[in-house]
Every structure is written in C-alpha cells, then in structure tokens.
Design an enzyme around this catalytic site. Structure first.
Site, short mmCIF file in Angstrom:
data_model
loop_
_atom_site.label_atom_id
_atom_site.label_comp_id
_atom_site.label_asym_id
_atom_site.label_seq_id
_atom_site.Cartn_x
_atom_site.Cartn_y
_atom_site.Cartn_z
N ARG A 119 0.74 -1.33 0.01
CA ARG A 119 -0.01 0.14 0.13
C ARG A 119 0.97 1.12 -0.01
O ARG A 119 0.66 2.31 -0.63
CB ARG A 119 -1.08 0.03 1.17
CG ARG A 119 -2.01 -1.01 1.17
CD ARG A 119 -3.01 -0.78 2.38
NE ARG A 119 -3.99 0.56 2.34
CZ ARG A 119 -4.22 1.13 3.19
NH1 ARG A 119 -4.49 0.38 4.64
NH2 ARG A 119 -4.79 2.03 3.39
N PHE A 168 0.09 4.51 15.53
CA PHE A 168 0.79 3.19 15.54
C PHE A 168 0.29 2.15 14.76
O PHE A 168 1.06 1.24 14.16
CB PHE A 168 0.85 2.67 16.93
CG PHE A 168 -0.60 2.13 17.54
CD1 PHE A 168 -0.87 0.99 17.05
CD2 PHE A 168 -1.32 2.81 18.19
CE1 PHE A 168 -2.35 0.34 17.31
CE2 PHE A 168 -2.68 2.25 18.48
CZ PHE A 168 -3.00 1.00 18.00
N GLU A 265 -7.99 13.20 11.31
CA GLU A 265 -8.45 12.01 10.84
C GLU A 265 -8.55 10.92 12.00
O GLU A 265 -7.53 10.44 12.64
CB GLU A 265 -7.65 11.18 9.63
CG GLU A 265 -8.49 10.04 8.85
CD GLU A 265 -8.31 8.93 9.69
OE1 GLU A 265 -9.22 8.57 10.45
OE2 GLU A 265 -7.32 8.09 9.27
N CYS A 299 -8.85 2.05 11.55
CA CYS A 299 -9.97 3.26 12.08
C CYS A 299 -11.22 2.87 11.21
O CYS A 299 -12.39 3.14 11.63
CB CYS A 299 -9.52 4.64 11.84
SG CYS A 299 -8.97 5.02 10.22
#
Length: 491
Positions: A119, A168, A265, A299
């Site tokens: 990614r 993290f 965010e 998240c």
C-alpha cells in the site's frame, strides 16, 4: 546519510533471529543523537525491538528554520516526482526488511506487514504521478455585462511548513500518506511518529533522503509533549497541522493549534449492514476481513455487524465457520492471520468489554481468550446497542453482531452515534444501497465491500467525531498542503 539497518542474527528454528535496531532523529536530513532514547518492545513477547533518539526544543527550532530557508527555492514538479519514484523503487527492494520491522513493532502478522508495504508503494507511485499534474484553472471574465476582456488563472504554491503526527496502527502507510503528498506538493514537513512504532517511520525517512529528498524538506523525530510536541503544534511558522489518531487527542490538538489549517483523521465505529437479500457467503467474508484483518486495528475496521433479524441465524452460522479459519498466534509465523494488538493493556480493555457485554446478555460464539497482547478473533452475538463494545470504538479483533429490523433501523441506529468515518452495506437491492449511501452520516459508504475499501489517491476522511470533513488521500492532501493563488491578465 547514516542510518542503522536491520541486521541478521544467527538462525533460530530455521528463521533469522531479530537483532534490535537503533534509529536516530533526523533534523533537516541530519542524523541526530542526544543520548536520550525511547525503547520499543515486541508486543508478542516483550523482547526489545529497538530504540529511537529523543530530541529537545532546540532541534525543533532547527527543523522549522531549515524548512523555511529551504522553501525559498522550492523543488520543481519533475524533481518531486523523480524523488517519489526512486523512493518507491527502494521500498520495493526492501519490502521484506520493512515488513519484518513493522511486525516487530506492532505485533501484526507478516501477511499484514507485507500488505502495508505494498500500500505504501502505491502511495508513493500515485503521488509521483500527481506531482506532474497541474490542476490550474482558467476563467473568462467577459461572461457578464459587468465583465471585462480578461482571464483569471489559478495556480498553487506549497505551505511554509506542515506539522504531522501519525498513529501506531499503520507505522509505514500512515507516514507515507502524510509525506508523499507533501513531497508531491513541494511542502516541507516535520513529522512526529507514534512512540509505539517510531522505528519504521524513521527508517522510511532515511529511505526518502536516499531517494534524493533534500534535508530541509523533512525532519522526523520523537520528543516529550511539553518540550517538542505541543510547541510544534502551536508554532506560528507551521501553517498546517495534520493528525491521525484518537478523538480525544485530535480535539485537544484543535484547541491548541490556533489559526491554521487543520486536518484530523480520528476514530471510527464502522458498521457492516447485512440485509436479508444479501449474499451470505460474501457477507461472512466481509465480516471476517473487516473485523480481524490488521488485528482489527484500523479506524475503518468493522466494529459492528448489523444483521437483519430474518437472516440472523443463517449469517451467524457462516460467519463463525469462516472466522474459525483465521488463525491467531506468533506474528512471525507464515500461517498466522491475526497477530497481537499493540499492547497488553489494549488487549485487556478489549477482554473486559467482551466480559461486560456478556453480563448484559451477549454470547461469545468464538474466541475471547487472551494471552498477553494476543487476543483471539472473537465473535459475539446478541450484543446490546448500549454495550461499551459497540458504543465506543473497540480497536481489536472483535466481531460483535447486533440485530436490526430493517435498513431504516440500521440507519437510525448508526446516525444516532457520534462517529462518521466509514460504513458498508451488503445487499443486492440497488435502492437500499443508494439509500444507505445517501443517508448514512459518514465519510464513506461501500456497497458489497468492507467499510475501509479505497485507493490510496482517492478522497478519504470522516465527519462528526471522526474528523472535520477534510479529506486525505493523495489528491486531496496535495490540495490541503498548498495555497491557491489567482492572477488575471488582459485578454
């Protein structure tokens, strides 16, 4: 440019043992040692992963001043793109080395760590492409009776200094998402990585310098809250503060940052809504992938599985059967799918939330056992809507099932909460899919996919307690890291 690389220690059981690493701070490209360090330990067994240097206030001032001075002669678009492409190539060559370090810092399994490096390569490649793209506009001024024969042009120029703070849970990709768009936009950045996972970030900084990034474009360091972190947020010379992390810290930053551009965010509590017409095999797969991948520490991970009552039993049977195949254990073992969460305390919090939900009437169908920071993938049925497990964000491999009457019930339930980052719905009904996309108060809604699905250059961000509505992703971040200027000429 000096940096400490991973060393190969003698083989243990056929695999190379891990030798602890040390990373300096980087101030405007210069490796800095102060004699003060922070230890980082492997969440799986507590062994030493490495140490990172802590800086003082004088180093912060040096970093900001170097950024301001260097910015007087900004990089060209071609230079920015070339640096990013070189960085992508270097990362591809060292993918396994970075993945091993990510696993040793986070406790994520090697499969997830390798995926993260991929990614991150995408972020660099997309940013390299966008660095060459000019989104300037031209407006004709003779379209009104009051107009004139002129044209107005728009152009962009980078902000003075970006102050970035990363979490993290994606120690490489989250850093790449701050730095790659900043480099593409030509904006100098000072970045404080998570104290839980600083080694990967600092190693990535060294790679960027090796790729040709001028020192003044990036400083990366750790420091104390009062001596370094708060001053970097408050300093009037930093025009942008970009933060990814918890709601509480994000709101504290917004109060402290003052009059500057702010991108937050924050947390999420993403639902996977499963309607009665859904493909249940697909729904079970998305529930497992969304709940357990990255140890549930995203998240955008599935935090609540909202299942229509008429298919509740059938879905649950398929979900549990598939979840049994998600093996947890030693993060470095190749067949492990779910590693640890970031700390033992985090695992204890999740364990306690499971026990509390059971006291309220929920039932553990799979998992629930904890050993240190390792918590098994856990499926919980009959979860009350006011259970802390689903009322708050539970950052770990939990799959709580909540019954819903219909789509109206799911939308009302989700919108009554305080989060608004991402969501997903599993259905073959186009009308239902469109209603969910329109009516869920969230930054993203995916149909027949996990809530977190995106590409690295597409807009991403949340509303309500999940953020201020400012979008990340390479394209939007580049816009945020620049100012628009207009000028007009006779035409």
């Amino acid at each position: 440019m000096s940096t400490t690389t991973l060393e190969k220690a003698p083989a243990v059981n056929g695999a190379a043992a891990f030798a602890p690493v040390h990373m300096p701070a980087y101030i405007a490209g210069r490796a800095v040692e102060t004699g003060r360090t922070l230890e980082v330990r492997y969440p799986y067994d507590g062994t030493l992963t490495g140490t990172a240097t802590l800086i003082g206030r004088e180093h912060l001032d040096e970093a900001i001043q170097a950024a301001l001075e260097g910015g007087k002669k900004p990089l060209s678009r071609f230079e920015c793109s070339t640096i990013l492409r070189k960085a992508a190539a270097l990362l591809a060559e060292r993918r396994e080395e970075f993945a091993r370090l990510i696993t040793r810092e986070t406790g994520l399994c090697m499969k997830e760590s390798r995926y993260e490096t991929g990614r991150s390569s995408d972020v660099l490649e997309f940013a390299a492409m966008e660095a060459l793209r000019d989104d300037g506009q031209v407006f004709s001024c003779d379209i009104s009776p009051m107009g004139k024969p002129r044209k107005i042009f728009t152009t962009r120029y980078p902000v003075n200094v970006i102050a970035a703070i990363t979490p993290f849970n994606h120690p490489l990709n989250q850093v790449a998402h701050k730095l790659a768009p900043a480099i593409a936009a030509g904006a100098p950045t000072i970045l404080k990585p998570s104290e839980r996972t600083p080694l990967t970030a600092l190693k990535f900084a060294a790679l960027l310098y090796e790729a040709g990034l001028p020192g003044w474009m990036l400083s990366m360091f750790l420091g104390t809250l009062d001596e370094v972190i708060n001053p970097m947020i408050e300093d009037e010379r930093t025009e942008v503060v970009t933060f990814t992390g918890s709601v509480e810290i994000g709101k504290a930053i917004s109060r402290r940052a003052g009059y500057k551009k702010l991108c937050l965010e924050l947390g999420g509590n993403s639902p996977l809504i499963v309607l009665e017409d859904a493909d249940l095999d697909l729904a079970a797969k998305l529930a497992c992938e969304g709940s357990f991948r990255n140890s549930g520490q995203r998240c955008t991970a599935v935090k609540r599985i909202l299942v229509q009552e008429s298919i509740l039993e059938a879905f649950t049977e398929k979900f549990v059967a598939l979840a049994k195949t998600y093996k947890s254990g030693d993060p470095e073992a190749e067949d492990t799918v779910v590693g640890t969460v970031i700390t033992e305390d985090s695992a204890k919090l999740l364990e306690r939330r499971v026990h509390d939900a059971v006291k309220m009437g929920a039932k553990v169908l799979l998992g629930g056992n904890r050993q240190g920071a390792l918590l098994e993938p856990t499926v919980i049925a009959n979860v009350p809507r006011d259970a802390e497990m689903v009322f708050e964000e539970s950052f770990g491999p939990l799959g709580p099932i909540v019954a819903i009457k219909d789509l109206d019930d799911a939308i009302t339930y989700y919108n009554s909460g305080r989060f608004g980052l991402s969501s997903a719905i599993v259905t073959n009904n186009l009308e239902a899919a469109m209603r969910a996309s329109k009516e869920l108060k969230t930054g993203t809604t995916n149909v027949n996919e996990v809530p977190g699905y995106r590409l690295e250059h597409t807009p991403f961000g949340g509303v309500r307690d999940s953020g201020l509505g400012i979008k990340e992703g390479v394209v939007e971040a580049m816009k945020f890291f620049t100012h628009v200027k207009t000028f007009s000429l006779p035409w």
